[in-house]
Design a protein around this motif. Structure first.
Motif, PDB file in Angstrom:
ATOM      1  N   THR A   1       0.691  -1.270  -0.222  1.00 50.46           N
ATOM      2  CA  THR A   1       0.193   0.348   0.294  1.00 50.46           C
ATOM      3  C   THR A   1       0.989   1.357  -0.439  1.00 50.46           C
ATOM      4  O   THR A   1       2.289   0.977  -0.032  1.00 50.46           O
ATOM      5  CB  THR A   1      -0.900  -0.014   1.279  1.00 50.46           C
ATOM      6  OG1 THR A   1      -2.271   1.122   1.012  1.00 50.46           O
ATOM      7  CG2 THR A   1      -0.334   0.459   2.199  1.00 50.46           C
TER       8      THR A   1
ATOM      9  N   ARG B   1      -6.174   6.388   8.610  1.00 48.80           N
ATOM     10  CA  ARG B   1      -5.816   7.538   9.235  1.00 48.80           C
ATOM     11  C   ARG B   1      -4.942   7.633  10.263  1.00 48.80           C
ATOM     12  O   ARG B   1      -6.235   7.354  11.105  1.00 48.80           O
ATOM     13  CB  ARG B   1      -6.468   8.645   8.505  1.00 48.80           C
ATOM     14  CG  ARG B   1      -6.097  10.146   8.915  1.00 48.80           C
ATOM     15  CD  ARG B   1      -6.896  10.980   8.657  1.00 48.80           C
ATOM     16  NE  ARG B   1      -7.343  12.446   9.326  1.00 48.80           N
ATOM     17  CZ  ARG B   1      -8.136  13.123   9.982  1.00 48.80           C
ATOM     18  NH1 ARG B   1      -9.413  12.810   9.236  1.00 48.80           N
ATOM     19  NH2 ARG B   1      -8.245  13.815  10.988  1.00 48.80           N
TER      20      ARG B   1
ATOM     21  N   GLY C   1      -8.383   2.065   3.709  1.00 46.22           N
ATOM     22  CA  GLY C   1      -7.039   2.977   4.112  1.00 46.22           C
ATOM     23  C   GLY C   1      -7.665   3.554   5.981  1.00 46.22           C
ATOM     24  O   GLY C   1      -8.341   2.723   6.104  1.00 46.22           O
TER      25      GLY C   1
ATOM     26  N   GLY D   1       1.538   5.573   1.297  1.00 45.47           N
ATOM     27  CA  GLY D   1       0.932   6.385   2.133  1.00 45.47           C
ATOM     28  C   GLY D   1       2.353   7.182   2.644  1.00 45.47           C
ATOM     29  O   GLY D   1       3.046   7.391   1.628  1.00 45.47           O
TER      30      GLY D   1
ATOM     31  N   GLU E   1      -3.434   4.095   1.709  1.00 47.85           N
ATOM     32  CA  GLU E   1      -4.399   4.207   1.347  1.00 47.85           C
ATOM     33  C   GLU E   1      -4.883   2.810   1.235  1.00 47.85           C
ATOM     34  O   GLU E   1      -4.706   2.120   0.928  1.00 47.85           O
ATOM     35  CB  GLU E   1      -3.531   4.529  -0.636  1.00 47.85           C
ATOM     36  CG  GLU E   1      -2.958   5.539  -0.985  1.00 47.85           C
ATOM     37  CD  GLU E   1      -2.601   5.782  -1.959  1.00 47.85           C
ATOM     38  OE1 GLU E   1      -2.765   4.530  -2.879  1.00 47.85           O
ATOM     39  OE2 GLU E   1      -2.056   7.293  -2.481  1.00 47.85           O
TER      40      GLU E   1
ATOM     41  N   THR F   1      -0.997   8.689   6.813  1.00 43.96           N
ATOM     42  CA  THR F   1      -2.139   7.995   6.022  1.00 43.96           C
ATOM     43  C   THR F   1      -1.666   7.078   5.369  1.00 43.96           C
ATOM     44  O   THR F   1      -0.679   6.816   5.082  1.00 43.96           O
ATOM     45  CB  THR F   1      -2.999   9.243   5.147  1.00 43.96           C
ATOM     46  OG1 THR F   1      -1.710   9.686   4.155  1.00 43.96           O
ATOM     47  CG2 THR F   1      -3.289  10.554   5.797  1.00 43.96           C
TER      48      THR F   1
ATOM     49  N   GLY G   1     -11.924   8.563   0.625  1.00 45.72           N
ATOM     50  CA  GLY G   1     -11.118   8.904   2.022  1.00 45.72           C
ATOM     51  C   GLY G   1     -11.986   9.459   2.532  1.00 45.72           C
ATOM     52  O   GLY G   1     -12.061   9.795   4.027  1.00 45.72           O
TER      53      GLY G   1
END
Length: 164
Positions: free
Chosen positions: A3, A88, A86, A5, A79, A77, A106
């Motif tokens: 991933t 955060r 995802g 980020g 994705e 973060t 998001g």
């Protein structure tokens, strides 16, 4: 599977900067050199952005490696991928750390049990529903970090396309 980020260090004292690089390098398993620029929102502090690509779960490892350091404000973060949501993470010295799961656009995804608990606390008169929802969405962290998010002089600017 990997991933992607971004680590946003919004403000850190100069003496902490090499320690942040070492912590990030320890998580990612290789040498890391962050580009540091002055943070105009908090004179005497520095900011940096670092894009990374690694296995899912790396955002949590980065946040764990940096959490609890006084005077450090950051966000991490990650994705979403084909088999993962995802993430955060936001952290401030006053509020601690906030974690949210994010969807493909998001948006913050709030689990049903957390919504039910917020509603129950509100119905019992322990808190206002508005403040419960604000906390679930990370509003206190957003409010505190917003002045630090603006790109300072010399900061890289990332242009995002509007999604309709």
């Amino acid at each position: 599977m990997t991933t992607r980020g971004v680590l946003y260090v919004h403000s850190a004292p100069r003496a902490l900067c090499p320690h942040i690089e070492w912590a990030v390098a320890g998580v990612l398993g290789g040498r890391v050199n962050l580009d540091w620029i002055r943070q105009p929102a908090a004179p005497g502090t520095w900011r940096s952005e670092f894009s990374w690509q690694a296995e899912p779960g790396t955002a949590a490892k980065l946040a764990s490696a940096l959490r609890g350091w006084q005077l450090l404000r950051f966000e991490v973060t990650a994705e979403p991928g084909p088999s993962t949501e995802g993430e955060r993470y936001s952290a401030t010295p006053d509020l601690g750390i906030f974690h949210a799961v994010t969807g493909i656009h998001g948006d913050i995804l709030i689990p049903e049990d957390r919504l039910r608990a917020a509603l129950a606390r509100s119905q019992r008169g322990e808190s206002a529903l508005e403040s419960e929802l604000a906390a679930l969405l990370g509003k206190p962290w957003d409010d505190e970090l917003e002045p630090f998010r603006y790109a300072g002089e010399g900061a890289p600017v990332r242009w995002l396309h509007q999604v309709v």
